[in-house]
Scaffold this motif. Structure first.
Motif, PDB file in Angstrom:
ATOM      1  N   ALA A  13     -16.147 -33.796  -0.202  1.00 23.53           N
ATOM      2  CA  ALA A  13     -17.260 -33.504   0.719  1.00 23.53           C
ATOM      3  C   ALA A  13     -17.542 -34.708   1.612  1.00 23.53           C
ATOM      4  O   ALA A  13     -17.451 -35.860   1.174  1.00 23.53           O
ATOM      5  N   ASP A  17     -20.420 -31.794   6.270  1.00 29.31           N
ATOM      6  CA  ASP A  17     -20.416 -30.535   5.514  1.00 29.31           C
ATOM      7  C   ASP A  17     -21.826 -29.954   5.370  1.00 29.31           C
ATOM      8  O   ASP A  17     -21.977 -28.779   5.037  1.00 29.31           O
ATOM      9  N   HIS A  22     -22.647 -26.245   3.206  1.00 27.02           N
ATOM     10  CA  HIS A  22     -22.334 -26.565   1.811  1.00 27.02           C
ATOM     11  C   HIS A  22     -23.466 -26.146   0.869  1.00 27.02           C
ATOM     12  O   HIS A  22     -23.228 -25.557  -0.185  1.00 27.02           O
ATOM     13  N   GLU A  59     -13.063 -25.573   2.384  1.00 33.30           N
ATOM     14  CA  GLU A  59     -13.446 -25.122   3.721  1.00 33.30           C
ATOM     15  C   GLU A  59     -12.581 -23.925   4.099  1.00 33.30           C
ATOM     16  O   GLU A  59     -11.362 -23.934   3.899  1.00 33.30           O
ATOM     17  N   ILE A  66     -18.045 -24.081   4.544  1.00 27.98           N
ATOM     18  CA  ILE A  66     -17.757 -24.443   3.155  1.00 27.98           C
ATOM     19  C   ILE A  66     -18.006 -23.207   2.305  1.00 27.98           C
ATOM     20  O   ILE A  66     -19.126 -22.660   2.292  1.00 27.98           O
TER      21      ILE A  66
END
Ligand code: ACO
Length: 150
Positions: A13, A17, A22, A59, A66
Motif C-alpha cells: 500500500a 491508495d 482502500h 489494485e 483497491i
C-alpha cells in the motif's frame, strides 16, 4: 511478483491508495471508523519504514480501485535463535471480485513475504466459515483462539 489474475496487481500500500478507496474495501471486513487522509498517509509511511508491518493491496488496474487488502505483521522473537513469527491480519476481497482466486493470491503473497523475511511460521485467527478458504491457501488448523476484549 506473484501469480494473480490478469488485470490485477498485488503490491504494498502507498499513500495514494487512500484515493483508490482502500478504506472502502476494508469496510467490508469490519468497522473502519474515521480515518483521515493524514492518518492514512502516516500509517502506510510508518508501515513501509518499520519493516515489521507489510500492508498488501490488490489494485484492479482498469478501474484503478483497491479491491483487496491483507496485512503481514512480523513479530521478532528471542526463541528459535531470534527468529520471527508472521501474523496475517485483515484479509478482504471486494464482494464483486470474490471467487476468482484473488484472496488466495493475497495470502500466498504474504506467506512468501514472511518466508523471505525469515519467519519460521505464519499464523492467523479466523471465523469457522473461513477455515476452508485458508486450508485452500495451504494452512492447517492448530490449537485454540483466546482473547480479552476491551
Ligand atoms: N468456503 C469454502 N471455500 C472457500 C470459501 C468459503 N467461504 N471462500 C473461498 N473458498 C475457496 C474457493 O472456492 C477457492 O477454491 P479453489 O482454489 O479450489 O478454487 C479458494 O478457497 C480460494 O478462494 P479465492 O477465490 O481466492 O477467495 P476470495 O478471493 O473469494 O477471498 C475471502 C476469500 C478473502 C475470505 C473473501 O471471501 C472475503 O473477503 N470475505 C469477507 C472478509 C473476511 O471474512 N475475511 C477473512 C477474515 S480472517 C483474517 O483476516 C485473518
Amino acid at each position: 511478483t506473484c501469480d494473480i489474475a490478469e488485470g490485477f496487481e498485488i503490491r504494498q500500500a502507498v499513500p495514494r491508495d487512500y484515493y483508490k478507496k482502500h478504506l472502502e474495501v476494508l469496510a467490508q471486513l469490519t468497522d473502519v471508523g474515521i480515518v483521515s487522509h493524514k492518518q492514512y498517509v502516516n500509517f502506510v509511511t510508518f508501515a513501509t519504514l518499520s519493516q515489521n508491518t507489510y500492508v498488501a493491496v490488490i489494485e484492479h488496474l482498469p478501474s484503478k480501485k483497491i479491491i483487496g487488502s491483507a496485512t503481514l505483521f512480523v513479530e521478532k522473537k528471542l526463541i528459535h535463535s531470534c527468529s520471527s513469527c508472521g501474523h496475517i491480519e485483515d484479509v478482504v476481497v471486494d464482494s464483486t471480485y470474490r471467487g476468482k482466486g484473488l484472496g488466495k493470491s493475497l495470502v500466498h503473497h504474504l506467506v512468501g513475504k514472511a518466508r523471505l523475511l525469515g519467519c519460521y511460521k505464519v499464523i492467523l485467527d479466523c471465523a469457522e466459515k473461513n477455515v476452508k478458504f485458508y486450508e485452500k491457501c495451504g494452512m492447517k488448523q492448530k490449537e485454540k483462539k483466546m482473547e480479552v476484549r476491551f
